[in-house]
Design a protein around this motif. Structure first.
Motif, PDB file in Angstrom:
ATOM      1  N   VAL A 121       0.860  -1.310  -0.026  1.00  0.00           N
ATOM      2  CA  VAL A 121       0.046   0.005   0.018  1.00  0.00           C
ATOM      3  C   VAL A 121       0.824   1.295   0.046  1.00  0.00           C
ATOM      4  N   VAL A 122       0.422   2.279  -0.541  1.00  0.00           N
ATOM      5  CA  VAL A 122       1.051   3.502  -0.616  1.00  0.00           C
ATOM      6  C   VAL A 122       0.317   4.589   0.186  1.00  0.00           C
ATOM      7  N   ILE A 123       1.152   5.423   0.678  1.00  0.00           N
ATOM      8  CA  ILE A 123       0.580   6.610   1.620  1.00  0.00           C
ATOM      9  C   ILE A 123       1.009   8.202   0.726  1.00  0.00           C
ATOM     10  N   SER A 124      -0.032   8.811   0.483  1.00  0.00           N
ATOM     11  CA  SER A 124       0.555  10.078  -0.088  1.00  0.00           C
ATOM     12  C   SER A 124       0.908  11.113   1.064  1.00  0.00           C
ATOM     13  N   PRO A 125       1.689  11.955   0.534  1.00  0.00           N
ATOM     14  CA  PRO A 125       2.160  13.132   1.661  1.00  0.00           C
ATOM     15  C   PRO A 125       1.005  13.900   2.294  1.00  0.00           C
ATOM     16  N   ILE A 126      -0.146  13.831   1.579  1.00  0.00           N
ATOM     17  CA  ILE A 126      -1.242  14.664   1.962  1.00  0.00           C
ATOM     18  C   ILE A 126      -1.856  14.038   3.386  1.00  0.00           C
ATOM     19  N   SER A 127      -1.434  12.597   3.766  1.00  0.00           N
ATOM     20  CA  SER A 127      -1.780  12.088   4.882  1.00  0.00           C
ATOM     21  C   SER A 127      -0.598  12.203   6.059  1.00  0.00           C
ATOM     22  N   VAL A 128       0.390  12.638   5.596  1.00  0.00           N
ATOM     23  CA  VAL A 128       1.542  12.881   6.470  1.00  0.00           C
ATOM     24  C   VAL A 128       1.300  14.117   7.535  1.00  0.00           C
ATOM     25  N   THR A 129       1.282  13.696   8.695  1.00  0.00           N
ATOM     26  CA  THR A 129       1.274  14.820   9.604  1.00  0.00           C
ATOM     27  C   THR A 129       2.776  15.318  10.128  1.00  0.00           C
ATOM     28  N   ARG A 130       3.744  14.277  10.189  1.00  0.00           N
ATOM     29  CA  ARG A 130       4.943  14.773  10.788  1.00  0.00           C
ATOM     30  C   ARG A 130       5.780  13.886  10.417  1.00  0.00           C
ATOM     31  N   VAL A 131       7.103  14.281  10.123  1.00  0.00           N
ATOM     32  CA  VAL A 131       8.320  13.208   9.971  1.00  0.00           C
ATOM     33  C   VAL A 131       9.194  13.865  11.071  1.00  0.00           C
ATOM     34  N   ASP A 132       9.476  12.789  11.904  1.00  0.00           N
ATOM     35  CA  ASP A 132      10.364  13.197  13.245  1.00  0.00           C
ATOM     36  C   ASP A 132      11.803  12.300  12.733  1.00  0.00           C
ATOM     37  N   GLN A 133      12.658  13.396  12.445  1.00  0.00           N
ATOM     38  CA  GLN A 133      13.973  12.676  12.191  1.00  0.00           C
ATOM     39  C   GLN A 133      14.980  12.206  13.413  1.00  0.00           C
ATOM     40  N   GLU A 134      14.326  12.706  14.695  1.00  0.00           N
ATOM     41  CA  GLU A 134      15.369  11.946  15.744  1.00  0.00           C
ATOM     42  C   GLU A 134      14.687  10.685  16.039  1.00  0.00           C
ATOM     43  N   GLU A 135      13.328  10.721  16.015  1.00  0.00           N
ATOM     44  CA  GLU A 135      12.729   9.446  16.480  1.00  0.00           C
ATOM     45  C   GLU A 135      12.737   8.527  15.351  1.00  0.00           C
ATOM     46  N   GLU A 136      12.834   8.973  13.994  1.00  0.00           N
ATOM     47  CA  GLU A 136      12.928   8.147  12.822  1.00  0.00           C
ATOM     48  C   GLU A 136      11.479   7.436  12.658  1.00  0.00           C
ATOM     49  N   THR A 137      10.455   8.391  12.610  1.00  0.00           N
ATOM     50  CA  THR A 137       9.078   7.907  12.265  1.00  0.00           C
ATOM     51  C   THR A 137       8.443   8.873  11.442  1.00  0.00           C
ATOM     52  N   VAL A 138       7.351   8.368  10.929  1.00  0.00           N
ATOM     53  CA  VAL A 138       6.505   9.196   9.814  1.00  0.00           C
ATOM     54  C   VAL A 138       5.294   9.061  10.446  1.00  0.00           C
ATOM     55  N   ASP A 139       4.419   9.991  10.851  1.00  0.00           N
ATOM     56  CA  ASP A 139       3.337   9.851  11.471  1.00  0.00           C
ATOM     57  C   ASP A 139       2.186  10.374  10.318  1.00  0.00           C
ATOM     58  N   VAL A 140       1.022   9.545  10.422  1.00  0.00           N
ATOM     59  CA  VAL A 140       0.235   9.818   9.225  1.00  0.00           C
ATOM     60  C   VAL A 140      -1.403   9.861   9.946  1.00  0.00           C
ATOM     61  N   SER A 141      -2.324  10.504   9.150  1.00  0.00           N
ATOM     62  CA  SER A 141      -3.464  10.999   9.718  1.00  0.00           C
ATOM     63  C   SER A 141      -5.019   9.774   9.305  1.00  0.00           C
ATOM     64  N   MET A 142      -4.517   8.572   9.923  1.00  0.00           N
ATOM     65  CA  MET A 142      -5.366   7.583   9.347  1.00  0.00           C
ATOM     66  C   MET A 142      -5.004   6.646  10.373  1.00  0.00           C
ATOM     67  N   THR A 143      -6.282   5.577  10.488  1.00  0.00           N
ATOM     68  CA  THR A 143      -6.006   4.529  11.422  1.00  0.00           C
ATOM     69  C   THR A 143      -5.287   3.218  10.574  1.00  0.00           C
TER      70      THR A 143
END
Length: 247
Positions: free
Chosen positions: A52-74
């Motif tokens: 599956v793919v995630i559009s940047p439209i869904s991305v709420t935060r990219v955390d470089q220190e925690e190395e995480t990509v947060d998305v606005s979906m369940t």
């Protein structure tokens, strides 16, 4: 914030309710040189055949220190979204199906990389989504390529082949690719990692695994070296791009 493709491949993806795997690849548009999708590695909770793919439209935060990509979906929203075949190009028809599923406006309607907007999150507006569906007959060709595929392609200058594409640097606000990194180590022992601008790219050829640049051999070798450890320094990246434009 700036991040490279090689860096973000180590990031995990967080839905609103749980971790949904990691970043498997990045799909970018070779016309506008903007990241269109993050390919999620969901092998731990989806059948191996489904990607599956995630559009940047869904991305709420990219955390470089925690190395995480947060998305606005369940996780279930992503689980039930349209899946891609990694071995086939992503078609415009698939993108329309995906954007209808998420209720997003179409990025290909409008003059800019994100339609009429600078930031992809603005396309999450329901009114924009409805407007986009009314204009569905206008379907410009898409130009999607995978960073994982293009990494390793040889770089052809006006004179000869020098090095290969080793990385991509993009801005996680606009998701524009700012730089491509050319590694000359396979051509010159102890080689350099040099900055190439998207505007330098003339063509990306799948059949020959080749990226043609509008630079001479000397012009490429004069480009500034890239220190990937300094990408979190905005002033460094700004100076790097400015210096690349001067050469």
């Amino acid at each position: 914030m700036m991040v490279s493709y090689k860096q973000i491949k180590h990031f995990s993806i967080h839905a609103t309710d749980k971790d949904i795997g990691g970043v498997r690849d990045i799909l970018f548009d070779d016309k506008n040189f903007v990241v269109r999708y993050v390919v999620a590695d969901t092998n731990t909770w989806l059948p191996l055949s489904r990607k599956v793919v995630i559009s940047p439209i869904s991305v709420t935060r990219v955390d470089q220190e925690e190395e995480t990509v947060d998305v606005s979906m369940t996780a279930d929203t992503l689980k039930n979204s349209p899946s891609i075949d990694e071995h086939k190009p992503v078609s415009r028809e698939f993108e329309e199906t995906l954007f209808r599923y998420f209720g997003y406006g179409y990025y290909w309607i409008g003059p800019g990389a994100w339609g009429d907007f600078a930031h992809p999150g603005q396309l999450a507006d329901p009114e924009l989504a409805a407007m986009g569906k009314e204009e569905i007959d206008n379907k410009p060709e898409n130009h999607l390529r995978a960073c994982g595929e293009v990494s390793g392609y040889e770089v052809a200058t006006q004179d000869d082949n020098v090095g290969h594409i080793s990385d991509f640097v993009f801005d996680t606000n606009s998701w524009q690719i700012q730089l491509l990194v050319v590694d000359t180590n396979n051509w010159l022992p102890g080689g350099k990692k040099l900055a190439v601008l998207p505007s330098d790219i003339k063509n990306i050829d799948w059949s020959s695994h080749n990226v043609s640049v509008d630079l001479t051999h000397e012009g490429l070798m004069a480009r500034p070296e890239v220190d990937l450890d300094k990408l979190d320094d905005a002033a460094y990246v700004e100076a790097l791009v400015a210096n690349a434009k001067l050469v």
